[in-house]
Design a protein around this motif. Structure first.
Motif, PDB file in Angstrom:
ATOM      1  N   ARG A   1      42.357 -15.253  -3.054  1.00 46.77           N
ATOM      2  CA  ARG A   1      43.740 -15.095  -2.563  1.00 46.77           C
ATOM      3  C   ARG A   1      44.344 -13.900  -3.575  1.00 46.77           C
ATOM      4  N   GLY A   2      44.818 -13.115  -3.059  1.00 43.18           N
ATOM      5  CA  GLY A   2      45.287 -11.601  -3.819  1.00 43.18           C
ATOM      6  C   GLY A   2      46.276 -11.830  -4.711  1.00 43.18           C
ATOM      7  N   VAL A   3      46.638 -10.920  -5.680  1.00 45.08           N
ATOM      8  CA  VAL A   3      47.541 -11.422  -6.836  1.00 45.08           C
ATOM      9  C   VAL A   3      48.651 -10.807  -6.350  1.00 45.08           C
ATOM     10  N   PRO A   4      49.931 -11.542  -6.367  1.00 48.04           N
ATOM     11  CA  PRO A   4      51.070 -11.037  -5.925  1.00 48.04           C
ATOM     12  C   PRO A   4      51.908 -10.489  -7.080  1.00 48.04           C
TER      13      PRO A   4
ATOM     14  N   SER B   1      37.017 -21.160 -12.117  1.00 44.97           N
ATOM     15  CA  SER B   1      37.162 -22.067 -11.047  1.00 44.97           C
ATOM     16  C   SER B   1      38.578 -22.357 -10.153  1.00 44.97           C
ATOM     17  N   SER B   2      39.255 -21.779 -11.039  1.00 45.15           N
ATOM     18  CA  SER B   2      40.444 -21.888 -10.293  1.00 45.15           C
ATOM     19  C   SER B   2      40.793 -20.492  -9.332  1.00 45.15           C
ATOM     20  N   LEU B   3      40.108 -19.739  -9.362  1.00 47.94           N
ATOM     21  CA  LEU B   3      40.307 -18.208  -8.696  1.00 47.94           C
ATOM     22  C   LEU B   3      39.654 -18.139  -7.345  1.00 47.94           C
ATOM     23  N   CYS B   4      38.896 -19.150  -7.325  1.00 45.12           N
ATOM     24  CA  CYS B   4      37.996 -19.083  -5.824  1.00 45.12           C
ATOM     25  C   CYS B   4      37.606 -20.590  -5.473  1.00 45.12           C
ATOM     26  N   LEU B   5      37.346 -20.538  -4.180  1.00 47.61           N
ATOM     27  CA  LEU B   5      36.578 -21.654  -3.489  1.00 47.61           C
ATOM     28  C   LEU B   5      35.361 -21.302  -3.068  1.00 47.61           C
ATOM     29  N   VAL B   6      34.203 -22.036  -3.261  1.00 48.11           N
ATOM     30  CA  VAL B   6      33.092 -21.715  -2.736  1.00 48.11           C
ATOM     31  C   VAL B   6      32.600 -22.761  -1.756  1.00 48.11           C
TER      32      VAL B   6
END
Length: 245
Positions: free
Chosen positions: A17-20, A233-238
């Motif tokens: 998800r993009g950085v707001p 590990s918190s910046l994406c879901l694989v």
């Protein structure tokens, strides 16, 4: 951390998800986080997405940034995924609970079986959960309580309080270096990848990581995003999904 793409005929995806701007302004769920360099944080995030797509060959799905969800980029906190099942977590902070809505819909659209936490006494953070390919380990913390850990066990039924499976250990000088993503490409003869913090972030740990001769090391940086509590590990879901017929 998971092992997606293990089976032939399965297609692996990564969700980010993009950085707001609200994250860069330090509006992290009222946590008093420091202000970030927005351009640098977005560059780090873009490089991560590029490596997931180009280097690891994953199909990348990016959710748009939401200003009302400053910690939205930490979407690895919002779900625990194994196989075709996604357990939607229940963040400890009520301000973060709306983050799961967009993630739930994206995972539903990808055809995963969704499991919800109905117990209001449970809290669970996805990055407190480690799947080794054989077993789940859940760390009890400020963000994950015992009831949350029990729900992980009930959902996946591949977890034991104590394990007799032998594991080799690797000691790293930097605690943050242990936050890696281990990914199997699902192709015969292709070694797994280890996405890890690079030498620009954690130079003292690089020599130890080079000892892992049976994986392909893929370094990335998240030094700016780390100020908001983000790890790899918190910046994406694989995940792995079966091709639609």
């Amino acid at each position: 951390m998971g092992t997606p793409g293990e089976g032939l005929g399965r297609c692996s995806h990564a969700l980010i998800r993009g950085v707001p701007e609200s994250l860069a302004a330090g509006e992290g769920a009222g946590a008093g986080l420091p202000a970030l360099d927005l351009a640098k944080a977005q560059r780090e995030h873009g490089v991560l997405g590029g490596k997931l797509r180009q280097r690891l060959g994953l199909q990348l799905l990016e959710l748009p940034p939401e200003e009302s969800l400053p910690l939205g980029p930490l979407l690895g906190d919002t779900a625990v995924i194994q196989g075709d099942t996604a357990l939607i977590t229940r963040p400890w902070s009520p301000a973060r609970r709306p983050e799961v809505d967009g993630v739930r819909k994206a995972l539903q659209d990808l055809g995963l079986r969704i499991v919800e936490i109905g117990d209001e006494n449970a809290t669970l953070d996805g990055t407190d959960v480690l799947f080794t390919g054989r077993e789940f380990f859940v760390g009890l913390s400020k963000w994950t309580n015992h009831r949350g850990a029990e729900i992980v066990a009930d959902t996946f039924r591949a977890m034991a309080v104590l394990t007799d499976h032998p594991y080799a250990s690797l000691t790293l000088p930097d605690d943050a270096a242990a936050d890696c993503l281990f990914l199997r490409p699902g192709l015969p003869g292709v070694p797994p990848f280890l996405l890890h913090r690079g030498g620009g972030d954690l130079p003292n740990s690089q020599e130890a990581l080079q000892k892992l001769s049976d994986v392909t090391l893929v370094p990335v940086s998240c030094s700016e995003l780390e100020k908001a509590g983000a790890g790899l590990s918190s910046l994406c879901l694989v995940l792995s999904t079966r091709p639609h017929s």
